[in-house]
Design a protein around this motif. Structure first.
Motif, mmCIF file in Angstrom:
data_model
loop_
_atom_site.group_PDB
_atom_site.id
_atom_site.type_symbol
_atom_site.label_atom_id
_atom_site.label_comp_id
_atom_site.label_asym_id
_atom_site.label_seq_id
_atom_site.Cartn_x
_atom_site.Cartn_y
_atom_site.Cartn_z
ATOM 1 N N VAL A 85 -49.714 21.298 28.032
ATOM 2 C CA VAL A 85 -49.442 20.523 26.817
ATOM 3 C C VAL A 85 -49.687 21.389 25.575
ATOM 4 O O VAL A 85 -48.896 21.356 24.634
ATOM 5 C CB VAL A 85 -50.279 19.232 26.779
ATOM 6 C CG1 VAL A 85 -50.028 18.474 25.489
ATOM 7 C CG2 VAL A 85 -49.976 18.354 27.975
ATOM 8 N N GLU A 108 -46.826 23.758 24.907
ATOM 9 C CA GLU A 108 -45.606 23.088 24.436
ATOM 10 C C GLU A 108 -45.579 22.907 22.923
ATOM 11 O O GLU A 108 -44.511 22.761 22.339
ATOM 12 C CB GLU A 108 -45.499 21.680 25.045
ATOM 13 C CG GLU A 108 -45.049 21.639 26.449
ATOM 14 C CD GLU A 108 -44.764 20.208 26.842
ATOM 15 O OE1 GLU A 108 -43.665 19.957 27.327
ATOM 16 O OE2 GLU A 108 -45.644 19.335 26.648
ATOM 17 N N ARG A 109 -46.757 22.833 22.326
ATOM 18 C CA ARG A 109 -46.886 22.589 20.887
ATOM 19 C C ARG A 109 -46.214 21.274 20.479
ATOM 20 O O ARG A 109 -45.624 21.159 19.411
ATOM 21 C CB ARG A 109 -46.351 23.752 20.082
ATOM 22 C CG ARG A 109 -47.066 25.046 20.347
ATOM 23 C CD ARG A 109 -46.551 26.162 19.459
ATOM 24 N NE ARG A 109 -47.215 27.412 19.754
ATOM 25 C CZ ARG A 109 -48.350 27.814 19.203
ATOM 26 N NH1 ARG A 109 -48.959 27.054 18.340
ATOM 27 N NH2 ARG A 109 -48.861 28.973 19.525
ATOM 28 N N LEU A 110 -46.305 20.307 21.356
ATOM 29 C CA LEU A 110 -45.745 18.984 21.105
ATOM 30 C C LEU A 110 -46.581 18.274 20.040
ATOM 31 O O LEU A 110 -47.808 18.303 20.097
ATOM 32 C CB LEU A 110 -45.744 18.172 22.403
ATOM 33 C CG LEU A 110 -45.238 16.749 22.348
ATOM 34 C CD1 LEU A 110 -43.729 16.750 22.083
ATOM 35 C CD2 LEU A 110 -45.519 16.044 23.664
ATOM 36 N N CYS A 111 -45.917 17.667 19.119
ATOM 37 C CA CYS A 111 -46.605 16.893 18.088
ATOM 38 C C CYS A 111 -46.259 15.428 18.314
ATOM 39 O O CYS A 111 -45.106 15.022 18.128
ATOM 40 C CB CYS A 111 -46.164 17.356 16.698
ATOM 41 S SG CYS A 111 -47.094 16.576 15.381
ATOM 42 N N ALA A 112 -47.226 14.650 18.756
ATOM 43 C CA ALA A 112 -46.990 13.244 19.068
ATOM 44 C C ALA A 112 -48.287 12.465 18.867
ATOM 45 O O ALA A 112 -49.335 13.034 18.602
ATOM 46 C CB ALA A 112 -46.495 13.108 20.508
ATOM 47 N N ARG A 152 -48.860 12.426 28.471
ATOM 48 C CA ARG A 152 -48.272 13.708 28.886
ATOM 49 C C ARG A 152 -49.287 14.513 29.696
ATOM 50 O O ARG A 152 -48.952 15.106 30.714
ATOM 51 C CB ARG A 152 -47.842 14.494 27.646
ATOM 52 C CG ARG A 152 -47.037 15.730 27.972
ATOM 53 C CD ARG A 152 -45.653 15.579 27.454
ATOM 54 N NE ARG A 152 -44.836 16.757 27.615
ATOM 55 C CZ ARG A 152 -43.634 16.710 28.164
ATOM 56 N NH1 ARG A 152 -43.127 15.582 28.582
ATOM 57 N NH2 ARG A 152 -42.925 17.799 28.272
ATOM 58 N N PRO A 195 -39.424 20.189 29.056
ATOM 59 C CA PRO A 195 -39.679 19.704 27.689
ATOM 60 C C PRO A 195 -39.244 18.254 27.469
ATOM 61 O O PRO A 195 -39.618 17.646 26.476
ATOM 62 C CB PRO A 195 -38.831 20.637 26.810
ATOM 63 C CG PRO A 195 -38.517 21.813 27.658
ATOM 64 C CD PRO A 195 -38.530 21.344 29.073
ATOM 65 N N HIS A 200 -39.027 14.204 27.662
ATOM 66 C CA HIS A 200 -40.077 13.174 27.680
ATOM 67 C C HIS A 200 -40.472 12.922 29.126
ATOM 68 O O HIS A 200 -39.613 12.884 30.013
ATOM 69 C CB HIS A 200 -39.541 11.891 27.026
ATOM 70 C CG HIS A 200 -40.618 10.907 26.698
ATOM 71 N ND1 HIS A 200 -41.278 10.190 27.664
ATOM 72 C CD2 HIS A 200 -41.146 10.539 25.506
ATOM 73 C CE1 HIS A 200 -42.164 9.401 27.081
ATOM 74 N NE2 HIS A 200 -42.105 9.597 25.765
#
Length: 156
Positions: A30, A33-37, A45, A75, A77
């Motif tokens: 995670v 991924e540098r996911l911003c959520a 996740r 990547p 969802h």
């Protein structure tokens, strides 16, 4: 550091000190991924990735799935990952990975998925103990774990 703090609340203090590679792998997945959520989405996740790592996802057999299981850790969802079903609001409510060559153990964090109603992992090679908190999954209606390698008793 914020992700580690968030996931420590879900897992436990010291979960990422190197003694548990599955949790560390999920954290790093995670993080990389540098996911911003939202925090809720980040937890979902993390738990999805943790399920993959703790049940040896690289060895899963996707013969029973139309799309295959290659989309896990993509990547996309996590609700798009084969074997996971979600509500209209993109919250996981079903985990269905029966007959998929899962091994390893079920992470206790699975009950941190607030709307999970069905966990269907029968006909695999999952071992260890069934997580003690499985009975505390608030919305769980179906728990299908037969034909695995569990040890110990079934928790309340």
């Amino acid at each position: 550091a914020r992700l580690e703090e968030l996931y420590t609340e879900v897992s436990y203090v010291g979960a990422f000190n190197g003694n548990n590679p599955d949790r560390l792998d999920a954290l790093n997945f995670v993080r990389d991924e540098r996911l911003c959520a939202s925090p809720a989405r980040m937890v979902q996740r993390y738990i999805s990735a943790l399920l993959y790592f703790s049940t040896n996802g690289e060895n899963w057999n996707s013969a029973d799935f139309e799309e295959g299981l290659e989309d896990w850790l993509s990547p996309e969802h996590e609700c798009e990952w084969e074997g996971l079903e979600c509500t209209e609001d993109q919250i996981i409510n079903t985990i269905s990975l029966d007959s998929s060559n899962l091994s390893g153990t079920i992470p206790f964090e699975i009950c941190e998925l607030p709307l999970v109603e069905e966990i269907d992992l029968d006909d695999n090679e999952i071992g260890g103990k069934i997580p003690l908190n499985i009975g505390k999954c608030e919305n769980l209606k179906v728990l299908d774990l037969d034909n695995n390698q569990f040890v110990g008793s079934i928790p309340n």
